[in-house]
Design a protein around this motif. Structure first.
Motif, PDB file in Angstrom:
ATOM      1  N   MET A  53      11.419  23.465  56.183  1.00  9.08           N
ATOM      2  CA  MET A  53      12.774  23.002  55.914  1.00  9.08           C
ATOM      3  C   MET A  53      12.795  21.493  55.637  1.00  9.08           C
ATOM      4  N   GLU A  54      12.075  20.748  56.442  1.00  5.62           N
ATOM      5  CA  GLU A  54      12.034  19.300  56.258  1.00  5.62           C
ATOM      6  C   GLU A  54      11.307  18.928  54.967  1.00  5.62           C
ATOM      7  N   VAL A  60      13.567  17.753  47.446  1.00  8.00           N
ATOM      8  CA  VAL A  60      14.760  17.759  46.575  1.00  8.00           C
ATOM      9  C   VAL A  60      15.778  16.739  47.088  1.00  8.00           C
ATOM     10  N   PHE A  61      15.346  15.526  47.368  1.00  4.43           N
ATOM     11  CA  PHE A  61      16.126  14.524  48.091  1.00  4.43           C
ATOM     12  C   PHE A  61      17.566  14.324  47.634  1.00  4.43           C
ATOM     13  N   PRO A  62      17.884  14.161  46.352  1.00  8.05           N
ATOM     14  CA  PRO A  62      19.298  13.887  46.060  1.00  8.05           C
ATOM     15  C   PRO A  62      20.230  15.041  46.436  1.00  8.05           C
ATOM     16  N   SER A  68      19.621  22.736  50.337  1.00  5.98           N
ATOM     17  CA  SER A  68      18.218  23.124  50.186  1.00  5.98           C
ATOM     18  C   SER A  68      17.776  24.079  51.289  1.00  5.98           C
ATOM     19  N   SER A  69      18.156  23.809  52.522  1.00  3.89           N
ATOM     20  CA  SER A  69      17.741  24.699  53.607  1.00  3.89           C
ATOM     21  C   SER A  69      18.475  26.036  53.538  1.00  3.89           C
ATOM     22  N   GLY A  70      19.733  26.025  53.143  1.00  4.10           N
ATOM     23  CA  GLY A  70      20.468  27.277  52.977  1.00  4.10           C
ATOM     24  C   GLY A  70      19.886  28.145  51.870  1.00  4.10           C
ATOM     25  N   SER A  71      19.517  27.513  50.766  1.00  7.72           N
ATOM     26  CA  SER A  71      18.894  28.252  49.665  1.00  7.72           C
ATOM     27  C   SER A  71      17.545  28.814  50.082  1.00  7.72           C
ATOM     28  N   LEU A  72      16.778  28.034  50.827  1.00  4.09           N
ATOM     29  CA  LEU A  72      15.479  28.486  51.302  1.00  4.09           C
ATOM     30  C   LEU A  72      15.621  29.667  52.260  1.00  4.09           C
TER      31      LEU A  72
END
Length: 119
Positions: A53-54, A60-62, A68-72
């Protein structure tokens, strides 16, 4: 990013080795050994989730971390449903054995170690 990669590789190797040992000793039916091995497997995969997650958030910083974590997590759940259906279909109908599924899972974990090494 290198420390995330190193942690991910270490946890994937630990998970691969523990699942390989589990698959080999599954036929012998040693419950205590299998329970210890699956505890190591669970520890390594549970520890891998925050690392991934980190790493995804840093990659995908911006984009906000929640997106990003929800999509993952959504992709992981989708993949888990499909993989569960496939593995259930590979179950030996006469004995209920999941040995083929265990070998496929072991091979996919070893493959992910190789992929992660070149990431």
């Amino acid at each position: 990013m290198n420390h995330y990669k190193l942690l991910a590789i270490v946890y994937l190797i630990l998970a691969s080795v523990s699942l390989l040992i589990y698959t080999i000793f599954l036929a012998e039916g040693r419950f205590v050994l299998l329970a210890v091995i699956m505890s190591v497997f669970g520890f390594s995969l549970s520890s891998l989730v925050p690392v991934c997650m980190e790493a995804a958030a840093k990659t995908v910083f911006p984009i906000p971390e929640g997106v990003s974590s929800g999509s993952l997590m959504a992709a992981a759940n989708f993949y888990a449903v499909i993989l569960t259906a496939i593995m259930a279909g590979l179950q030996d109908q006469s004995t209920g054995s999941m040995v083929i599924s265990n070998w496929i899972a072991t091979a996919s974990l070893i493959f992910s170690v190789i992929v992660m090494s070149f990431w």
